[in-house]
Design an enzyme around this catalytic site. Sequence first.
Site, mmCIF file in Angstrom:
data_model
loop_
_atom_site.group_PDB
_atom_site.id
_atom_site.type_symbol
_atom_site.label_atom_id
_atom_site.label_comp_id
_atom_site.label_asym_id
_atom_site.label_seq_id
_atom_site.Cartn_x
_atom_site.Cartn_y
_atom_site.Cartn_z
ATOM 1 N N ASP A 1 0.834 -1.199 0.000
ATOM 2 C CA ASP A 1 0.000 0.000 0.000
ATOM 3 C C ASP A 1 0.880 1.266 0.000
ATOM 4 O O ASP A 1 0.639 2.228 -0.731
ATOM 5 C CB ASP A 1 -0.884 -0.039 1.252
ATOM 6 C CG ASP A 1 -1.930 1.033 1.227
ATOM 7 O OD1 ASP A 1 -2.729 1.042 0.269
ATOM 8 O OD2 ASP A 1 -1.925 1.881 2.151
ATOM 9 N N LYS B 1 1.421 4.395 -2.888
ATOM 10 C CA LYS B 1 1.401 5.844 -2.626
ATOM 11 C C LYS B 1 2.662 6.500 -3.164
ATOM 12 O O LYS B 1 2.611 7.573 -3.784
ATOM 13 C CB LYS B 1 1.272 6.104 -1.117
ATOM 14 C CG LYS B 1 -0.052 5.621 -0.550
ATOM 15 C CD LYS B 1 -0.091 5.772 0.961
ATOM 16 C CE LYS B 1 -1.376 5.172 1.512
ATOM 17 N NZ LYS B 1 -1.334 5.033 2.963
#
Length: 815
Positions: free
Chosen positions: A679, A683
């Site tokens: 994750d 980003k």
Amino acid sequence: MKVLKFGGTSVGSVASIEAVLDIVKHSFDNGEKPLIVLSAMSGVTNLLTKMAENAADRIPFEDDLKFLEEKHFEVVKKLIAVKFQNPVFTKLKLMLNDLEEILQGVSALKELSLQSKDLIVSFGERLSNYMVAKIIEQQIPQTEFIDASHYVKTNSNFGNAQVNEELTHQLIQSLGYTHAEKLMFVTGFIGTNDKGRVTTLGRGGSDYTAAIFGSVLEASAIEIWTDVNGMLTADPRIVKKAFSQPILSYTEAMELSYFGAKVIYPPTMIPAFLKKIPIVIRNTFEPGFPGTTIQYESGKSSFPIKGISSISDISVINLSGSGMIGKSGFSGRLFTLLAREQINVVLITQSSSEHSITFAVNPDDASKAVKLIEAEFELELEANKLQVPVVEENLSVLAIVGENMKRTPGMSGRLFYALGRNGINVRAIAQGSSELNISVIIGKENLAKALNAVHDAFFAQLKKTLHVFNVGTGNIGSTLFRQIHEQHNFLVENSDIEINVVGVSNSRKMLFNSDGIDLTSWADELEEKGELSDLASFIDRMRAMNLPNCVFIDNTASKLPSTYYEEIFKANISIVTCNKIANSGEYAQYQKLHETARKHGVDFFYETNVGAGLPIVRVLKDLMLSGDRIVKIEAILSGTISYIFNNFVGDSSFYETVKQAQELGYTEPDPRDDLGGVDFMRKMLILARDAGYALEAADVDLGAILPQACLEASSVDDFYAELLKADQYFNALKEKANSENKVIRYIGKLEEGKVSIALEMVDENHPFYALSGSDNIISFTTERYKDRPLVVKGPGAGAEVTAAGVFADLVNVGA
Ligand code: ADP
Ligand code: ASP
Ligand code: MG
């Protein structure tokens, strides 16, 4: 004296006629010496037209005739004292018998001439005026019913007759003398030709009758009483935010009505203009409202335009031919021909190369116009100097009107920006040389959207409405709705936008309401009234609703919505999303989406893809836009990992810290989804791309936190068992950090176009040293922020802050 004209809606029912009575009595008692002009009761002119056409086709008209009788009789029964009713019934009945005979004649001949049609529709005004005059007579005995067909003399252009001014003037003047003391009720709309045959002045022509009487009798004002508060900035049936203009010049009113503002019939302005008599448009149902005054001076206004009007149905004829158009005399021949044949040309544009002329006509006239052109220019067509005329249908004209435009630059820019941003293609443009109006031709299917978008663009002091379609009603979606609801009043008072959620969908149900879904009861409504959801049809519906200033919000975590983004941008709809999938997939897709949004002039905002509501994406974009260059980005963008390392201190073991984080709900059900760093990687990838690097996920050097055995464990339980075994490894890390007075951080870095994420140990001089809880932090080292980087820090997870970030993006779309 004053002329008071009441339209069909003002004499449509018992209640409205009572309102008319009050207004007339008030004016009479005030000594204004009113002369009253009435239209037919509402719907009656249309009904009579239909009956006439039916009669010619031998379709029975008796039921309609009965309906007409009852419509009038009901009013008589309610508003005339019983003892006076009979003579009124008799006279109305006589008129209706005449009408029936004429219809029977049409039916017998199976033929309806324009002349018979005018005679038939003229009954509408005669019935209503006679009836209302009789009602008023009970209170004002000097009331007199006047059949205007004896006074308004016209040519024989049935359906749209031209008034013979001189003759009409004489007749009305002598009527004025003989009836000076009377309260006259004059039929609107009708006249007679030189042979005494009844003609009509065109649909809406009662307004014109009022102006003719007002001008001859030198009225102090001509009041047009209708069912709206005056001339509004746009057709209120289409633009809900339309508002009444206090003052218009005759020319402005003329242009607005010529381009479709039905509230007043365009020729009405001419007699009033010549005598400088003000026309006042007022609302029968709100008599206290001052309405719109149409006068010589346009008056001051803070808006650059006075209104927007439109003709919903026009056809456009294109003529081209290098050997012909532009030669002197061509346009003259063309438009003289059309004028001679009574074809009204709504608008003309000619390209600067002068090789083509485009003009708009009423659709009923299009094929006739083409035939006329083909006959007139037969030789030129044969010689190929002129191409065969091409007709385009299903088009509309939209016009912005106002005398202030002359003095304000950028008006057409504003118009085209509003249309372009909403994906509305402009087919042709015309600007009157007076600079009083700019008109554009657009597809009919886009008219309502265009009117609303242009209205928002020009009347910016009013609220701009964003129409929101939201998918995903989980934690973030529902928090967002609550925030929008709570902030509604603040937004209305402090910013120029209003947010209307018009479509909502979750994985089960979907709901639409173009007036806005109630954000206090959306969940129940979705459950009870929602249709079964299906994303493809949600998007089709969103497109079909064709609303201006639309925003699609993706508050889901699934891939499916992102597969529609490109299509959504192509429909000129902006997207706001907290979903990272679209931006962190393949670079080609990222690029395509950004390019499509740019090409269509819409926004793609995803601040919450990185660090929830923290301003990170926007800061990066602003730095780039202002010409700064990114030297380095360092960041901690996983709240969960932050939490774990911030608590992995003292005596605690890594195993216990992770367990505890999971119990507190800080991790995914499988903590490896967080600790694996994927994750975080997404980003960083999005930031790197926004910083201008064409990277793929595989290009990111993702350093592991966990030993291989933990990552490979087949279940969550096995994972914990492996994690327990790894305690020694983590303790060693912690001790090393302690001995060097450092802390362990999992840091993402973008430097020289490379992205890496790794466990690091940082000392107290590092800005990431003092991070607490589950906070995120990011530091931008740029050419401008070289010595001391620009740092953004704060809570980087949670529904409340994420929804607030989505909300901020939404407000930015409106800005
Ligand atoms: P009447 O029966 O009084 O003659 P009309 O139906 O001819 O009334 O005209 C009034 C209607 O015109 C209004 O009800 C409104 O719906 C419509 N309309 C269209 N454009 C405008 C506008 N710009 N301002 C006001 N009304 C408008
Ligand atoms: N009754 C006519 C019409 O409906 C004239 C008018 O109302 O002005 O067009
Ligand atoms: Mg009207």
